[in-house]
Write an enzyme that holds these catalytic residues in place. Structure first.
Site, PDB file in Angstrom:
ATOM      1  N   CYS A   5      67.740  67.957  11.436  1.00 38.42           N
ATOM      2  CA  CYS A   5      68.675  68.891  10.812  1.00 38.42           C
ATOM      3  C   CYS A   5      68.412  70.257  11.428  1.00 38.42           C
ATOM      4  O   CYS A   5      67.429  70.461  12.138  1.00 38.42           O
ATOM      5  CB  CYS A   5      68.435  68.973   9.307  1.00 38.42           C
ATOM      6  N   ARG A  57      71.696  69.240  16.312  1.00 39.13           N
ATOM      7  CA  ARG A  57      70.630  68.641  15.504  1.00 39.13           C
ATOM      8  C   ARG A  57      71.175  67.902  14.294  1.00 39.13           C
ATOM      9  O   ARG A  57      70.453  67.164  13.608  1.00 39.13           O
ATOM     10  CB  ARG A  57      69.642  69.717  15.030  1.00 39.13           C
ATOM     11  N   TRP A  89      71.638  66.202   9.151  1.00 34.78           N
ATOM     12  CA  TRP A  89      71.739  64.875   9.774  1.00 34.78           C
ATOM     13  C   TRP A  89      71.141  63.945   8.743  1.00 34.78           C
ATOM     14  O   TRP A  89      69.927  63.841   8.613  1.00 34.78           O
ATOM     15  CB  TRP A  89      70.980  64.829  11.092  1.00 34.78           C
ATOM     16  N   ASN A 119      64.126  70.119   6.833  1.00 33.14           N
ATOM     17  CA  ASN A 119      64.370  69.179   7.932  1.00 33.14           C
ATOM     18  C   ASN A 119      63.182  68.241   7.962  1.00 33.14           C
ATOM     19  O   ASN A 119      62.041  68.683   8.036  1.00 33.14           O
ATOM     20  CB  ASN A 119      64.498  69.930   9.266  1.00 33.14           C
ATOM     21  N   GLY A 120      63.453  66.934   7.862  1.00 36.63           N
ATOM     22  CA  GLY A 120      62.357  65.964   7.913  1.00 36.63           C
ATOM     23  C   GLY A 120      62.587  64.860   6.895  1.00 36.63           C
ATOM     24  O   GLY A 120      63.695  64.657   6.410  1.00 36.63           O
ATOM     25  N   GLU A 144      70.408  46.779  30.979  1.00 35.03           N
ATOM     26  CA  GLU A 144      70.497  48.160  30.474  1.00 35.03           C
ATOM     27  C   GLU A 144      70.232  49.156  31.599  1.00 35.03           C
ATOM     28  O   GLU A 144      70.927  50.166  31.725  1.00 35.03           O
ATOM     29  CB  GLU A 144      69.522  48.371  29.322  1.00 35.03           C
ATOM     30  N   LYS A 192      72.941  52.099  32.890  1.00 30.95           N
ATOM     31  CA  LYS A 192      72.606  53.532  32.982  1.00 30.95           C
ATOM     32  C   LYS A 192      72.982  54.086  34.352  1.00 30.95           C
ATOM     33  O   LYS A 192      73.597  55.129  34.468  1.00 30.95           O
ATOM     34  CB  LYS A 192      71.107  53.723  32.722  1.00 30.95           C
ATOM     35  N   GLU A 249      76.868  54.195  34.782  1.00 36.10           N
ATOM     36  CA  GLU A 249      77.709  55.063  33.944  1.00 36.10           C
ATOM     37  C   GLU A 249      77.452  56.549  34.185  1.00 36.10           C
ATOM     38  O   GLU A 249      78.296  57.369  33.850  1.00 36.10           O
ATOM     39  CB  GLU A 249      77.543  54.728  32.473  1.00 36.10           C
ATOM     40  N   HIS A 308      71.916  31.594  43.800  1.00 39.89           N
ATOM     41  CA  HIS A 308      73.152  30.797  43.580  1.00 39.89           C
ATOM     42  C   HIS A 308      74.392  31.585  43.934  1.00 39.89           C
ATOM     43  O   HIS A 308      75.445  31.381  43.350  1.00 39.89           O
ATOM     44  CB  HIS A 308      73.177  30.327  42.117  1.00 39.89           C
ATOM     45  N   LYS A 327      81.543  59.185  23.882  1.00 44.71           N
ATOM     46  CA  LYS A 327      80.279  58.872  23.217  1.00 44.71           C
ATOM     47  C   LYS A 327      80.458  57.734  22.220  1.00 44.71           C
ATOM     48  O   LYS A 327      79.589  56.900  22.054  1.00 44.71           O
ATOM     49  CB  LYS A 327      79.738  60.106  22.495  1.00 44.71           C
TER      50      LYS A 327
HETATM   51  C1  AGP Z   1      75.611  53.542  26.440  1.00 47.35           C
HETATM   52  O1  AGP Z   1      74.954  54.367  27.411  1.00 47.35           O
HETATM   53  C2  AGP Z   1      77.089  53.732  26.433  1.00 47.35           C
HETATM   54  N1  AGP Z   1      77.402  55.080  26.210  1.00 47.35           N
HETATM   55  C3  AGP Z   1      77.850  52.730  25.595  1.00 47.35           C
HETATM   56  O2  AGP Z   1      77.661  51.486  26.212  1.00 47.35           O
HETATM   57  C4  AGP Z   1      77.443  52.565  24.116  1.00 47.35           C
HETATM   58  O3  AGP Z   1      76.159  52.000  24.022  1.00 47.35           O
HETATM   59  C5  AGP Z   1      78.460  51.616  23.451  1.00 47.35           C
HETATM   60  O4  AGP Z   1      79.717  52.229  23.495  1.00 47.35           O
HETATM   61  C6  AGP Z   1      78.096  51.267  22.014  1.00 47.35           C
HETATM   62  O5  AGP Z   1      78.101  52.415  21.229  1.00 47.35           O
HETATM   63  P1  AGP Z   1      77.486  52.316  19.737  1.00 47.35           P
HETATM   64  O6  AGP Z   1      76.055  51.976  19.879  1.00 47.35           O
HETATM   65  O7  AGP Z   1      77.707  53.686  19.159  1.00 47.35           O
HETATM   66  O8  AGP Z   1      78.236  51.262  19.004  1.00 47.35           O
END
Ligand code: AGP
Length: 612
Positions: A2, A27, A77, A103-104, A485, A489, A492, A508, A607
């Site tokens: 927060c 935050r 938050w 905050n905490g 994963e 990264k 993207e 294969h 996001k």
């Molecule tokens: C992750 O780096 C991406 N931004 C994206 O794959 C994200 O993980 C995905 O859209 C799922 O989002 P969520 O965890 O908020 O559901």
């Protein structure tokens, strides 16, 4: 996380506090509030709070006139109690004489609340924080600072607290343990704040409060106490720009959030693994509502990075509990007529709690009678509200589009869930539990050391891959889940095409793409598969690939075939993803920076994907 701002000076407090809160919105931003000490003595404290962002609070404040040169603001938050006007800070005592922002997490708030109710206090919110003003009230005998020092002796958990009392209108008092708090030293005015951005436009003279310290500020200055005794503290001059300050001194939110991971993991464990004299104890009340006896299989459903966390979960749960686990991409799951019923525990994983496909998959699961558990980061989000049960990663707001600390804290929750079910099913003995808890509890420090010691090495590795338009991430078992994963990264945020492959599957077909110099990140932590992984490295080396192997410390001598060997601290095989992903996050980050990409807001991405 927060954000808190406190002001004592000669200027109107409200605009200064609101500006400070806006600079702390990273935050937390699900609700906000202010308390302003009225200029007329004896009048009540003016406390205005509202659910929603600070802009909404500003709209609400347009209906009020709040003159005053002393006040506190808070942007929330939520960790305990969903976002709402009543749960927003500041919170006050019964007489509305004392108000404070926090905050905490107060871990022992329920027992404190019971004790305070017995003493006649009444509560109006669902928060852990609200015990604080009533506790201060209980010990208040005219000296607010003294009362706060008495109150914090009874707290267990993390806190940054800033408090004001109507009777002492010219001072603010504060206490800090495990949550950040700074003091801004101005000319005839002084500040408390959770972070530098809130005060940097007014002063660059900063005192960093440390754990166990309390403080008092008025217009003339600040006094800091340790164990009740005044101490001398260094004043630091901050030379950050305002923009840099919002990112805690990091150039991007993504890098800041990568480095926040050790603390995020500690928050995820706080109150869930307790360190006591006789060792570590698993406190699994978060999972108590799961009717484990009825579970015959588990379905994990998510998108993107959260889906990759679910894949790690499959390996962990199946290995530890011998329970079948299906993992689905939510957009596939919702249309494939999944075979689930009331004996299937459906776990949906979502940082934002708003991903449309995951929310739809949750609804589909409930329609089919399956019990549902959500692993979320955002309290009050749609998925967290609609799942039968929810556990929170408590990672704090994740601003960068690329998910980092959400992933590692999701893994932490998956481990804790596995330990809980393992104990319920009798699949994990007390001795095994002890070993697992010890290794899990050590992860935050191991990750912190890894990030501190190896960042420069990773930056050098990034420089070696950015000239390639392609890269491969390979791994076996749980390392394959991490390679997915790691490749996401890189794709993207640096826009380098990357493909993750099960090491044993390369031959294969995809091996045809391996050409001289192409970067291959080989993740080789699974001890039982090390020899197999070594032969896969030889396979791609025979085609002159450039191989960067990631192995546990101590096994680097085995991987002589690789062009670069990157070691991670030793831990249990199933816990390796928490450590192997961090270098891959940094690798992608530095590759993106070197390529001049918009790291925090990559092209085409959002996001939270709240549409199908
Ligand atoms: C992750 O780096 C991406 N931004 C994206 O794959 C994200 O993980 C995905 O859209 C799922 O989002 P969520 O965890 O908020 O559901």
């Amino acid at each position: 996380m927060c954000g808190i701002v406190g002001y004592v000076g000669n200027r109107q407090a409200l605009p200064i506090i609101l500006q400070g809160l806006k600079s702390l919105e990273y935050r937390g931003y699900d609700s906000a509030g202010v308390v302003i000490v009225p200029e007329e003595s004896g009048e009540e404290l003016n406390i205005i709070r509202s659910q929603g962002k600070i802009a909404h609070l500003e709209n609400v404040l347009e209906d009020y006139s709040l003159p005053g040169t002393v006040g506190i603001g808070h942007t929330r938050w939520a960790t305990h109690g969903p976002p709402s006007d009543a749960n927003a800070h500041p919170h006050c005592d019964c007489q509305k004489k004392i108000a404070l922002a926090h905050n905490g997490i107060i871990e022992n708030y329920l027992e404190l609340q019971e004790w305070l109710i017995e003493k006649g206090h009444s509560f109006t919110s669902e928060t852990d924080t609200e015990v604080l003003p009533h506790l201060v009230e209980e010990f208040y005998q005219g000296d607010l600072g003294q009362a706060l020092q008495e109150a914090i002796k009874r707290l267990r958990g993390a806190y940054a607290i800033v408090a004001v009392c109507r009777d002492n209108p010219d001072i603010l008092v504060a206490a800090r343990k495990d949550s950040p708090l700074i003091i801004g030293i101005g000319e005839g005015e002084n500040f408390f704040a959770s972070d530098i951005p809130a005060v940097i436009e007014h002063t660059r003279q900063i005192i960093i409060m440390e754990d166990g310290e309390t403080a008092q500020i008025n217009r003339e200055g600040a006094i800091i106490y340790k164990d009740g005794q005044p101490i001398a503290k260094k004043i630091t001059k901050v030379d950050w720009t305002t923009e840099t300050a919002k990112k805690g001194g990091y150039p991007h939110f993504m890098l800041k959030e990568i480095h926040e991971q050790p603390d995020a993991l500690r928050h995820a464990l706080k109150g869930r693994i307790m360190a006591e004299e006789n060792g570590l104890t698993l406190i699994d009340h978060d999972f108590a509502g799961i009717n484990a006896a009825d579970i015959e299989k588990i379905a994990i459903v998510a998108c993107g990075t959260s889906y990759h966390a679910g894949l790690v979960g499959k390996y962990v749960i199946e290995k530890m509990l011998r329970l079948p686990v299906d993992v689905d991409i939510a957009s596939e799951y919702r249309y494939r007529d999944p075979i689930i019923d009331e004996k299937t525990l459906v776990i949906v994983i979502s940082q934002s709690g708003e991903t449309a496909d995951t929310l739809a998959a949750l609804r589909e699961s409930k329609k089919r009678g399956a019990p549902t558990l959500a692993i979320c980061n955002v309290l009050g989000s749609s998925i967290s509200r609609e799942a039968d049960q929810v556990v929170y990663t408590l990672a704090g707001p994740e601003i960068a589009v690329a998910s980092t600390k959400a992933y590692t804290t999701q893994l932490m929750l998956i481990y804790l869930l596995t330990l809980h079910l393992g104990r319920v099913f009798g699949k994990i003995s007390p001795e095994e539990l002890e070993v697992l808890l010890e290794h899990i509890y050590r992860l935050p420090d191991q990750l912190q050391n890894l990030l501190a010691e190896k960042e420069e090495d990773i930056k050098k590795l990034a420089a070696l891959i950015i000239d390639w338009g392609n890269a491969f991430f390979i791994g076996r078992g749980i390392d394959y889940a991490v390679s997915l994963e790691g490749s996401l990264k890189l794709k993207e945020i640096s826009y380098i095409h990357a493909e993750a492959y099960a090491s044993g599957e390369l031959k294969h077909g995809t091996l045809a793409l391996i050409e001289e110099g192409i970067p291959v990140l080989a993740i080789c932590t699974q001890r039982a598969l090390l020899e197999k992984s070594l032969s896969n490295i030889k396979e791609v080396k025979a085609r002159n690939a450039f191989v960067i192997a990631m192995v546990f410390e101590g096994s680097d001598s085995i991987i002589k075939e690789a062009d670069r060997v990157f070691t991670i601290p030793d831990t249990l095989d199933i816990l390796a993803p928490v450590l192997t992903i961090a270098p891959l996050q940094l690798l992608s980050y530095y590759a993106a920076v070197m390529l001049g990409c918009n790291v925090d807001q990559p092209r085409n991405l959002a996001k939270s994907v709240t549409v199908e």
